[in-house]
Design a protein around this motif. Structure first.
Motif, PDB file in Angstrom:
ATOM      1  N   GLU A  66      15.787  -7.421  47.525  1.00 45.23           N
ATOM      2  CA  GLU A  66      15.795  -8.889  47.507  1.00 45.23           C
ATOM      3  C   GLU A  66      16.150  -9.431  48.891  1.00 45.23           C
ATOM      4  O   GLU A  66      16.987  -8.877  49.600  1.00 45.23           O
ATOM      5  N   TRP A  67      15.512 -10.544  49.290  1.00 49.64           N
ATOM      6  CA  TRP A  67      15.785 -11.184  50.574  1.00 49.64           C
ATOM      7  C   TRP A  67      15.346 -12.633  50.528  1.00 49.64           C
ATOM      8  O   TRP A  67      14.563 -13.016  49.671  1.00 49.64           O
ATOM      9  N   VAL A  68      15.865 -13.411  51.482  1.00 46.41           N
ATOM     10  CA  VAL A  68      15.441 -14.801  51.630  1.00 46.41           C
ATOM     11  C   VAL A  68      15.665 -15.232  53.077  1.00 46.41           C
ATOM     12  O   VAL A  68      16.668 -14.878  53.698  1.00 46.41           O
ATOM     13  N   VAL A  69      14.698 -15.948  53.603  1.00 45.15           N
ATOM     14  CA  VAL A  69      14.847 -16.603  54.901  1.00 45.15           C
ATOM     15  C   VAL A  69      15.295 -18.027  54.608  1.00 45.15           C
ATOM     16  O   VAL A  69      14.734 -18.698  53.742  1.00 45.15           O
ATOM     17  N   MET A  70      16.298 -18.476  55.320  1.00 40.50           N
ATOM     18  CA  MET A  70      16.802 -19.833  55.211  1.00 40.50           C
ATOM     19  C   MET A  70      16.606 -20.521  56.568  1.00 40.50           C
ATOM     20  O   MET A  70      16.277 -19.855  57.549  1.00 40.50           O
ATOM     21  N   PRO A  71      16.805 -21.839  56.660  1.00 47.57           N
ATOM     22  CA  PRO A  71      16.563 -22.519  57.938  1.00 47.57           C
ATOM     23  C   PRO A  71      17.307 -21.908  59.129  1.00 47.57           C
ATOM     24  O   PRO A  71      16.757 -21.809  60.215  1.00 47.57           O
ATOM     25  N   ASN A  72      18.555 -21.480  58.915  1.00 51.20           N
ATOM     26  CA  ASN A  72      19.319 -20.960  60.049  1.00 51.20           C
ATOM     27  C   ASN A  72      19.962 -19.593  59.804  1.00 51.20           C
ATOM     28  O   ASN A  72      20.848 -19.178  60.547  1.00 51.20           O
ATOM     29  N   HIS A  73      19.517 -18.907  58.770  1.00 58.21           N
ATOM     30  CA  HIS A  73      20.026 -17.561  58.528  1.00 58.21           C
ATOM     31  C   HIS A  73      19.086 -16.780  57.620  1.00 58.21           C
ATOM     32  O   HIS A  73      18.105 -17.326  57.122  1.00 58.21           O
ATOM     33  N   PHE A  74      19.407 -15.529  57.460  1.00 62.30           N
ATOM     34  CA  PHE A  74      18.609 -14.622  56.654  1.00 62.30           C
ATOM     35  C   PHE A  74      19.556 -13.767  55.823  1.00 62.30           C
ATOM     36  O   PHE A  74      20.569 -13.298  56.337  1.00 62.30           O
ATOM     37  N   HIS A  75      19.235 -13.581  54.537  1.00 62.21           N
ATOM     38  CA  HIS A  75      19.975 -12.666  53.669  1.00 62.21           C
ATOM     39  C   HIS A  75      19.023 -11.573  53.216  1.00 62.21           C
ATOM     40  O   HIS A  75      17.857 -11.864  52.898  1.00 62.21           O
ATOM     41  N   GLY A  76      19.502 -10.354  53.144  1.00 63.02           N
ATOM     42  CA  GLY A  76      18.667  -9.281  52.628  1.00 63.02           C
ATOM     43  C   GLY A  76      19.499  -8.135  52.074  1.00 63.02           C
ATOM     44  O   GLY A  76      20.620  -7.896  52.518  1.00 63.02           O
ATOM     45  N   ILE A  77      18.922  -7.467  51.092  1.00 67.82           N
ATOM     46  CA  ILE A  77      19.501  -6.235  50.557  1.00 67.82           C
ATOM     47  C   ILE A  77      18.565  -5.105  50.944  1.00 67.82           C
ATOM     48  O   ILE A  77      17.348  -5.228  50.793  1.00 67.82           O
ATOM     49  N   LEU A  78      19.147  -4.036  51.447  1.00 67.80           N
ATOM     50  CA  LEU A  78      18.340  -2.846  51.688  1.00 67.80           C
ATOM     51  C   LEU A  78      19.092  -1.631  51.169  1.00 67.80           C
ATOM     52  O   LEU A  78      20.311  -1.629  51.071  1.00 67.80           O
ATOM     53  N   PHE A  79      18.311  -0.628  50.799  1.00 60.31           N
ATOM     54  CA  PHE A  79      18.857   0.650  50.356  1.00 60.31           C
ATOM     55  C   PHE A  79      18.521   1.699  51.391  1.00 60.31           C
ATOM     56  O   PHE A  79      17.378   1.768  51.854  1.00 60.31           O
ATOM     57  N   LEU A  80      19.503   2.508  51.754  1.00 59.06           N
ATOM     58  CA  LEU A  80      19.252   3.675  52.588  1.00 59.06           C
ATOM     59  C   LEU A  80      19.181   4.878  51.661  1.00 59.06           C
ATOM     60  O   LEU A  80      20.030   5.049  50.793  1.00 59.06           O
ATOM     61  N   ASP A  81      18.153   5.686  51.836  1.00 59.94           N
ATOM     62  CA  ASP A  81      17.985   6.898  51.042  1.00 59.94           C
ATOM     63  C   ASP A  81      17.768   8.047  52.005  1.00 59.94           C
ATOM     64  O   ASP A  81      16.653   8.288  52.471  1.00 59.94           O
ATOM     65  N   THR A  82      18.841   8.737  52.330  1.00 57.76           N
ATOM     66  CA  THR A  82      18.787   9.811  53.324  1.00 57.76           C
ATOM     67  C   THR A  82      18.065  11.045  52.801  1.00 57.76           C
ATOM     68  O   THR A  82      17.835  11.980  53.552  1.00 57.76           O
ATOM     69  N   ALA A 126      21.399 -12.724  42.541  1.00 56.47           N
ATOM     70  CA  ALA A 126      21.391 -14.108  42.056  1.00 56.47           C
ATOM     71  C   ALA A 126      21.723 -15.076  43.192  1.00 56.47           C
ATOM     72  O   ALA A 126      21.098 -16.141  43.316  1.00 56.47           O
ATOM     73  N   TYR A 127      22.681 -14.724  44.026  1.00 58.01           N
ATOM     74  CA  TYR A 127      23.049 -15.561  45.169  1.00 58.01           C
ATOM     75  C   TYR A 127      21.845 -15.755  46.097  1.00 58.01           C
ATOM     76  O   TYR A 127      21.542 -16.875  46.520  1.00 58.01           O
ATOM     77  N   ILE A 128      21.153 -14.661  46.414  1.00 60.46           N
ATOM     78  CA  ILE A 128      19.987 -14.736  47.304  1.00 60.46           C
ATOM     79  C   ILE A 128      18.901 -15.609  46.676  1.00 60.46           C
ATOM     80  O   ILE A 128      18.340 -16.491  47.336  1.00 60.46           O
ATOM     81  N   ARG A 129      18.599 -15.368  45.415  1.00 62.66           N
ATOM     82  CA  ARG A 129      17.535 -16.127  44.747  1.00 62.66           C
ATOM     83  C   ARG A 129      17.850 -17.609  44.664  1.00 62.66           C
ATOM     84  O   ARG A 129      16.955 -18.451  44.740  1.00 62.66           O
ATOM     85  N   ASN A 130      19.128 -17.945  44.500  1.00 59.45           N
ATOM     86  CA  ASN A 130      19.529 -19.350  44.353  1.00 59.45           C
ATOM     87  C   ASN A 130      19.856 -20.042  45.671  1.00 59.45           C
ATOM     88  O   ASN A 130      20.119 -21.239  45.698  1.00 59.45           O
ATOM     89  N   ASN A 131      19.842 -19.312  46.766  1.00 60.65           N
ATOM     90  CA  ASN A 131      20.245 -19.867  48.048  1.00 60.65           C
ATOM     91  C   ASN A 131      19.448 -21.104  48.443  1.00 60.65           C
ATOM     92  O   ASN A 131      20.051 -22.112  48.841  1.00 60.65           O
TER      93      ASN A 131
END
Length: 179
Positions: free
Chosen positions: A74-90, A162-167
């Motif tokens: 999940e991710w979202v671009v906002m006017p002055n910031h960006f939120h994202g979730i990423l998974f690392l799978d080594t 939920a926070y990202i989606r509702n941002n």
């Protein structure tokens, strides 16, 4: 100017001793320089990206495409910031040719495949591309830091999603909102 601890009060936001190359879910937030609304605007609760915001989207998606061990969530671009979730799978093979085997990220010494190095690369390419488009140079994304959180539990993950989606809908309540 050389580093002087009495003048420069830069502190690490990393969890001391934590291995940021290990499998896991990570939530990041990257802000624009001085929180300037460079990426677009919110209209009726929806983010409308401008060409700079489109660059952020493009480079975020490339982050997962270029690194077999990174899964973009999940991710979202906002006017002055960006939120994202990423998974690392080594367990995925590393495409990087220069993995050092170093576990701990050290200031000025990137560890290939680590969260800080991935975010540093993302910020650098976004900044370069936006500056090329604007015909300028200088910081677009806050170069000194970003916010990150290691996601350790399913409930925490669901709350962040939920926070990202509702941002965008809650933009005017956001602490990063600037009129």
């Amino acid at each position: 100017m050389s580093y002087d601890s009495s003048v420069h009060h830069r502190r690490s936001i990393r969890i001391k001793g934590y291995d940021y190359t290990q499998n896991g879910a990570y939530f990041i937030t990257v802000c624009t320089y001085r929180h300037r609304p460079l990426f677009g605007k919110i209209k009726q609760g929806e983010m409308i990206c401008n060409p700079f915001g489109d660059i952020v989207v493009d480079e975020w998606l490339k982050t997962g495409l270029l690194r077999s061990y990174v899964l973009i969530d999940e991710w979202v671009v906002m006017p002055n910031h960006f939120h994202g979730i990423l998974f690392l799978d080594t367990r995925q093979p590393r495409a990087d040719k220069e993995h050092t085997g170093r576990v701990g990220e050290q200031f000025g010494k990137p560890t290939v495949g680590s969260l800080p190095t991935i975010v540093r690369s993302f910020k650098a390419i976004v900044t370069r591309r936006i500056n090329e488009l604007r015909g300028t140079n200088g910081a677009v994304l806050r170069q000194e830091n970003y916010y990150e959180r290691v996601i350790r539990q399913e409930e925490e993950y669901q709350n962040i999603v939920a926070y990202i989606r509702n941002n965008p809908v809650k933009w005017e309540e956001d602490e990063l909102y600037i009129r």
